[in-house]
Write an enzyme that holds these catalytic residues in place. Structure first.
Site, PDB file in Angstrom:
ATOM      1  N   GLU A 188       0.843  -1.209   0.000  1.00 13.43           N
ATOM      2  CA  GLU A 188       0.000   0.000   0.000  1.00 13.43           C
ATOM      3  C   GLU A 188       0.877   1.257   0.000  1.00 13.43           C
ATOM      4  OE1 GLU A 188      -3.354   2.028   2.989  1.00 13.43           O
ATOM      5  OE2 GLU A 188      -1.990   0.464   3.706  1.00 13.43           O
ATOM      6  N   LYS A 238      -9.638   2.397  -3.011  1.00 16.82           N
ATOM      7  CA  LYS A 238     -10.097   1.792  -1.756  1.00 16.82           C
ATOM      8  C   LYS A 238     -11.512   2.225  -1.418  1.00 16.82           C
ATOM      9  CE  LYS A 238      -8.666   1.212   3.095  1.00 16.82           C
ATOM     10  NZ  LYS A 238      -7.698   1.615   4.122  1.00 16.82           N
ATOM     11  N   CYS A 243      -5.312  -2.410   2.819  1.00 16.05           N
ATOM     12  CA  CYS A 243      -5.207  -2.251   4.273  1.00 16.05           C
ATOM     13  C   CYS A 243      -6.302  -3.024   4.982  1.00 16.05           C
ATOM     14  CB  CYS A 243      -5.207  -0.758   4.626  1.00 16.05           C
ATOM     15  SG  CYS A 243      -4.879  -0.392   6.367  1.00 16.05           S
TER      16      CYS A 243
END
Length: 527
Positions: free
Chosen positions: A293, A352, A402
């Protein structure tokens, strides 16, 4: 539940050690009872990674059951549950506050809120479970079964209220035991939570008011379910391959300290290091290279020269996957994942969806938006949704950035064909050498087992790993190790029961626990 007087009377002279301990716990009141509840909750967190001592749940939850049985008022039960919950979440989630220390000058005031405030807030769920259990005024095994049912409802609520925070669900305590994880393919982590709690509280039935017959029946049922789950796991893994074949994936773990990650003078050096690690010997045998990430600390999609440079890390017939921030001309920002090829540049992008509260956006923005409390210096926007990401020469992947990987039943797009694997990019350097990276890794293993999909995980400082569709770790890089790891990508299993039914499994678990509670309550009344 029974009164304190009944609890004390349950331990006459010459009684068993368990009864004497029960009577001693029941005598505690005021601050002593609060401290005992808090310490019990704190110790219970040792069941989670990296300590992973699952049996700690037995004495700690038995003490809580004794304390609730001894409560004389609903308010006592409420506060005892809250103190237990505060200790439980403080011991498990203390590491959240470490993220504040990366920029301590800016976030010093938010540090106690991020640790104590989060723990105290989540403990409200446990406080309500304790109060409702006491308020029902059931006894013996019926009260214990009701407590487990209400705890499961609380875990479910915690998974979606205020965008959800299902961290350290009780079932995740089994993350180091592959045999136990196999139940997740049928019931998800929820079933693991339920049978673990039933076993943990069951010994309290021997000392609570009620017949010995019902107590032993409840203990037999609880431990029998746990034994059946383990047997199922043994049988399932006995038929599972021990060696996998598949296209080679290279996981690159640069282990850049968070304090240096966004240093403008070092940023390009970090990218160069990633390219060098990616092209180590064996590169010509690799089908996919995966970076963590925000591995590229630049607005990559608007920088053609940088795209060409990192394209060196993409295999000729494959691709590179990297995380990078993505900012539009109007200033709107995303935490993104890009698929890069040598010839085509960026060929796919995923933004995301599930953002971290106070990390990537400020919740209740109308009220708190004026406070500078988003770690990313400004709220990011959510992407359009989960997707099946096409990759050159490989099965499609479900990208998860994440903590998107911590949400059971919400890691695969429901409106698209089933992907070939889960792809998790993360940066746990925010949390140093704490429990956080290990607990995050535990969630990843559970999602693989639930969905029957292999999981590819690249983390900035670890734990990067290839996880097979049974939730077993094939290969991994340790925390803070700087290296590149090659591993075959296993094929997916046929769709699991949980993958097909998702969190609707919870309805069945709730019904089964409700029936168990009703049965033991009726048994008690018929005596």
């Amino acid at each position: 539940m029974s009164s304190r007087v009944e609890s004390e009377a349950a331990a006459p002279q010459g009684s068993s050690l368990l009864q004497r301990l029960h009577a001693r716990v029941a005598r505690q009141s005021g601050w002593r009872a609060a401290l005992l509840a808090f310490v019990s909750g704190l110790i219970s967190a040792g069941a989670f990674a990296p300590v992973s001592i699952v049996p700690l749940l037995i004495p700690t939850f038995v003490v809580l059951m004794w304390q609730l049985a001894a409560a004389e008022r609903g308010s006592q039960a409420l506060w005892r549950g809250w103190f237990f919950g505060t200790g439980h979440f403080l011991g498990g989630l203390y590491w959240v506050g470490i993220a504040m220390t990366v920029d301590i000058e800016r976030f010093w005031w938010f540090l106690p809120i991020s640790i104590a405030g989060l723990s105290a807030g989540l403990a409200i769920f446990i406080a309500l479970v304790a109060w409702a259990t006491w308020r029902a005024r059931l006894t013996g095994a019926a009260s214990l079964s009701l407590f487990v049912l209400l705890w499961m409802v609380a875990e479910w609520l915690r998974s979606w209220v205020l965008s959800g925070f299902p961290w350290n669900l009780i079932g995740s305590a089994w993350s180091e035991v592959p045999v136990a994880l196999q139940l997740a393919s049928v019931t998800g982590v929820w079933g693991l939570s339920a049978i673990t709690l039933l076993a943990a509280v069951s010994l309290a039935a021997l000392t609570l008011p009620g017949s010995r017959r019902s107590a032993f029946a409840f203990i037999g049922l609880s431990w029998g379910l746990l034994a059946a789950a383990l047997l199922f796991g043994i049988l399932r893994l006995s038929a599972a391959p021990s060696v996998w074949e598949g296209p080679t994936v290279r996981l690159v773990q640069p282990s850049v300290p968070q304090s240096l990650k966004w240093d403008a003078g070092r940023a390009f050096g970090h990218v160069r290091q990633l390219v060098e690690l990616s092209r180590k010997p064996g590169f010509d045998q690799v089908a996919l290279v995966v970076w963590p990430e925000t591995a590229v600390p630049f607005n990559l999609w608007r920088d053609p020269d940088l795209i060409r440079f990192i394209g060196q890390a993409a295999p000729p017939e494959g691709a590179l996957v990297t995380g990078a921030p993505r900012y539009l001309p109007d200033g709107e920002g995303f935490n993104a994942l890009h698929v890069v090829t040598q010839d085509g540049g960026i060929v796919e992008t995923y933004d995301k969806v599930h953002l971290v509260p106070f990390g990537e956006y400020v919740p209740l923005g109308d009220f708190l938006g004026g406070l500078d409390i988003a770690v990313t210096r400004g709220s990011l926007s959510s992407g359009p949704g989960l997707t099946a990401l096409p990759l050159p020469g490989l099965p499609t992947a479900s990208p998860l950035i994440c903590y998107e990987v911590i949400f059971p039943g919400k890691v695969v797009a429901s409106d698209q064909p089933r992907p070939g694997f889960l792809l998790n990019l993360t940066n746990d350097a925010w949390f140093g050498n704490s429990s956080g990276p290990y607990q995050h890794f535990a969630s990843a293993k559970l999602r693989a087992a639930e969905e029957g999909l292999p999981l590819v995980r690249a983390a900035n400082n670890g734990i990067s790993a290839m996880i097979d569709p049974y939730g077993r770790v094939i290969a991994a890089l340790a925390l803070n190790e700087r290296a590149a790891l090659d591993s075959p990508l296993p094929p997916p299993l046929p769709s699991t029961f949980f993958a097909r039914s998702g969190n609707f499994v919870l309805l069945g678990l709730f019904a089964a626990l409700l029936l168990t509670t009703y049965t033991f309550a009726r048994f008690s009344l018929s005596r």
